[in-house]
Design a protein around this motif. Structure first.
Motif, PDB file in Angstrom:
ATOM      1  N   ALA A 114       0.831  -1.210   0.000  1.00  0.00           N
ATOM      2  CA  ALA A 114       0.000   0.000   0.000  1.00  0.00           C
ATOM      3  C   ALA A 114       0.860   1.252   0.000  1.00  0.00           C
ATOM      4  O   ALA A 114       0.559   2.237  -0.696  1.00  0.00           O
ATOM      5  CB  ALA A 114      -0.930  -0.020   1.220  1.00  0.00           C
ATOM      6  N   VAL A 115       1.947   1.233   0.773  1.00  0.00           N
ATOM      7  CA  VAL A 115       2.852   2.386   0.804  1.00  0.00           C
ATOM      8  C   VAL A 115       3.592   2.528  -0.523  1.00  0.00           C
ATOM      9  O   VAL A 115       3.678   3.626  -1.090  1.00  0.00           O
ATOM     10  CB  VAL A 115       3.869   2.251   1.960  1.00  0.00           C
ATOM     11  CG1 VAL A 115       4.892   3.382   1.901  1.00  0.00           C
ATOM     12  CG2 VAL A 115       3.155   2.257   3.298  1.00  0.00           C
ATOM     13  N   GLN A 117       2.779   1.492  -3.535  1.00  0.00           N
ATOM     14  CA  GLN A 117       1.920   1.920  -4.647  1.00  0.00           C
ATOM     15  C   GLN A 117       1.428   3.351  -4.483  1.00  0.00           C
ATOM     16  O   GLN A 117       1.090   4.002  -5.482  1.00  0.00           O
ATOM     17  CB  GLN A 117       0.743   0.958  -4.793  1.00  0.00           C
ATOM     18  CG  GLN A 117       1.156  -0.409  -5.323  1.00  0.00           C
ATOM     19  CD  GLN A 117       0.001  -1.347  -5.542  1.00  0.00           C
ATOM     20  OE1 GLN A 117      -0.976  -1.334  -4.770  1.00  0.00           O
ATOM     21  NE2 GLN A 117       0.082  -2.181  -6.570  1.00  0.00           N
ATOM     22  N   ARG A 118       1.403   3.867  -3.290  1.00  0.00           N
ATOM     23  CA  ARG A 118       1.050   5.269  -3.108  1.00  0.00           C
ATOM     24  C   ARG A 118       2.188   6.167  -3.597  1.00  0.00           C
ATOM     25  O   ARG A 118       1.960   7.220  -4.181  1.00  0.00           O
ATOM     26  CB  ARG A 118       0.727   5.550  -1.636  1.00  0.00           C
ATOM     27  CG  ARG A 118       0.316   6.995  -1.365  1.00  0.00           C
ATOM     28  CD  ARG A 118      -0.471   7.129  -0.081  1.00  0.00           C
ATOM     29  NE  ARG A 118       0.148   6.410   1.003  1.00  0.00           N
ATOM     30  CZ  ARG A 118       1.238   6.811   1.670  1.00  0.00           C
ATOM     31  NH1 ARG A 118       1.829   7.936   1.304  1.00  0.00           N
ATOM     32  NH2 ARG A 118       1.725   6.105   2.666  1.00  0.00           N
ATOM     33  N   PRO A 121       2.553   4.754  -8.175  1.00  0.00           N
ATOM     34  CA  PRO A 121       1.256   4.175  -8.574  1.00  0.00           C
ATOM     35  C   PRO A 121       1.348   3.108  -9.648  1.00  0.00           C
ATOM     36  O   PRO A 121       0.434   2.268  -9.767  1.00  0.00           O
ATOM     37  CB  PRO A 121       0.474   5.393  -9.086  1.00  0.00           C
ATOM     38  CG  PRO A 121       1.099   6.559  -8.387  1.00  0.00           C
ATOM     39  CD  PRO A 121       2.556   6.224  -8.292  1.00  0.00           C
ATOM     40  N   ASP A 166       5.905   6.622   6.374  1.00  0.00           N
ATOM     41  CA  ASP A 166       5.985   5.575   5.361  1.00  0.00           C
ATOM     42  C   ASP A 166       7.129   4.613   5.670  1.00  0.00           C
ATOM     43  O   ASP A 166       6.988   3.392   5.539  1.00  0.00           O
ATOM     44  CB  ASP A 166       6.185   6.179   3.968  1.00  0.00           C
ATOM     45  CG  ASP A 166       4.938   6.861   3.446  1.00  0.00           C
ATOM     46  OD1 ASP A 166       3.838   6.542   3.930  1.00  0.00           O
ATOM     47  OD2 ASP A 166       5.061   7.722   2.553  1.00  0.00           O
TER      48      ASP A 166
END
Length: 320
Positions: A114-115, A117-118, A121, A166
Motif C-alpha cells: 500500500a505504501v 503503490q502510493r 502508482p 511511510d
C-alpha cells in the motif's frame, strides 16, 4: 577469555585459531549454564549464521545442532541452496519451513504494498520489485542521512524519498519476518531442550541492525564482539563453504536484491568496520579521512550516524 580491547584495536584478528576456540567454549559454557543439550541456528546462507553453525558443531557435536532455514516468497533462491550446503558441510541437521503463509496472514506484504503503490502508482508486484536504501548524504552540503524507496522494473530503477511514517510502516511490517523466524526458532528450541545461537555480529548489535524480539534474540551470541571482517577471517579458518564466503552480504528482506551496504552501512564491509572501530576508539576524524580517502566532513557524518544509532540501539536491547 576473549580480549575485547584487542578485538577493538584492528578489523583483523590477531589469532584466529585462539578466537575460534574461545567462541566454541562460550557456546559450551552457555549450554552447561542453561542446562541445554542441543542447539539451533537460524541459517540464512550468509556468513554470520554459517560461522555460527560451524562454531556450534565444534562445541556440541554434529548430532546436537539443527540448522533451521525459514525463507519466504521474497527470499533469494540462494538462501535455501546455500543454507543446505552449509548444514551438510558441517553435519548439522537441516530443516526448512516456508513462512510466506504466516506473513500473508499478518498483513506483511499488503501493508508494505500500500505504501509502495502510493509512492509509485505504477508499481506491479507481479512485475516490479522494491527495497529500502540508506542514503548517507556524503559530499558537499548539509543534507541529512535518509532512507529511500528503490523500485526496480523493466530494467530500470527509480527512487522515492521515504517520509518518516511511510518508512516506519514498511519497516514495522518487514520486521514481522524476523519475529516470525525467531518465534519458530524458539519453538524448536523449547521442544528439543535446545540453545538458540544468536548470529548477530558487533556492528549489528552496537548499531541496532537487528529486530527487537527477532534476530536480536538468542541465548548466546558468539560473534558479539567481532566486526564483519573478523567474521570472514573466522569463516576461512572454520572452512565455511567458498560459495558463502564469496557471497556479498545481503539483507534478503525485500523483493529486490540488496546488499547490507545499500540498506544500512553506506560503505563496503572493511570500510564500515574500520569507521565503526575508529568511532568507538575516539580517533581523530582527520586521520580516518586520510586513511580512507574521504573528506573530514564525510567521516564526521558517519560518526554522527553512529552516535544516533548507538543511542537508539539501547532501546532495542531493552527487553523488560
Amino acid at each position: 577469555m576473549l580480549d575485547v580491547d584487542a578485538l577493538s584495536a584492528s578489523i583483523h584478528l590477531q589469532d584466529v585459531a585462539y578466537t575460534a576456540d574461545e567462541l566454541v567454549q562460550s557456546i559450551r559454557d552457555a549450554a552447561r549454564r542453561f542446562g541445554r543439550t542441543k542447539a539451533v541456528v537460524a541459517l540464512s546462507g550468509g556468513i554470520d549464521s554459517s560461522v555460527s553453525v560451524g562454531l556450534a558443531v565444534r562445541a556440541l557435536g554434529q548430532d546436537r545442532v539443527t540448522a533451521l532455514t525459514l525463507p519466504d516468497k521474497e527470499s533469494s533462491s540462494e538462501t535455501s541452496v546455500l543454507s543446505l550446503e552449509v548444514a551438510r558441510h558441517f553435519g548439522a541437521q537441516p530443516i526448512e519451513r516456508d513462512i510466506t503463509g504466516v506473513l500473508e496472514a499478518l498483513g506483511c506484504y499488503a501493508d508494505r504494498l500500500a505504501v509502495v503503490q502510493r509512492l509509485d502508482p505504477d508499481f506491479d508486484p507481479a512485475r516490479d520489485k522494491f527495497s529500502v536504501e540508506f542514503v548517507p548524504a556524503l559530499g558537499a552540503g548539509d543534507r541529512l542521512p535518509s532512507f529511500s524507496l528503490k523500485v526496480v522494473g523493466d530494467g530500470e530503477s527509480t527512487r522515492h524519498r521515504l517520509g518518516g511514517r511511510d518508512f516506519l510502516t514498511i519497516m514495522a511490517a518487514t520486521n514481522q519476518k524476523q519475529r516470525v523466524r525467531m518465534m519458530l526458532t524458539y519453538r524448536w528450541a523449547d521442544e528439543h531442550n535446545g540453545l538458540v545461537i544468536g548470529t548477530s555480529n558487533r556492528l549489528e548489535l552496537d548499531q541496532g541492525f537487528f529486530v527487537k524480539h527477532g534476530d536480536g534474540c538468542g541465548d548466546v551470541f558468539p560473534l558479539r564482539y567481532l566486526v564483519k571482517t573478523q567474521v570472514f577471517e573466522l569463516a576461512a579458518h572454520l572452512g565455511v563453504p567458498e560459495s558463502v564466503q564469496k557471497r556479498t552480504p545481503t539483507t534478503d528482506t525485500f523483493s529486490a536484491p540488496q546488499t547490507q551496504e545499500e540498506y544500512f552501512y553506506g560503505a563496503a564491509t572493511e570500510t564500515s568496520d574500520d569507521l565503526w572501530l575508529a568511532y568507538h576508539n575516539g580517533e581523530d576524524p582527520a586521520a580516518v579521512a586520510q586513511r580512507h580517502g574521504l573528506t573530514v566532513a564525510d567521516v564526521e557524518k558517519f560518526f554522527g550516524v553512529y552516535r544516533r544509532r548507538a543511542a537508539y540501539s539501547d532501546y532495542l536491547r531493552e527487553t523488560i
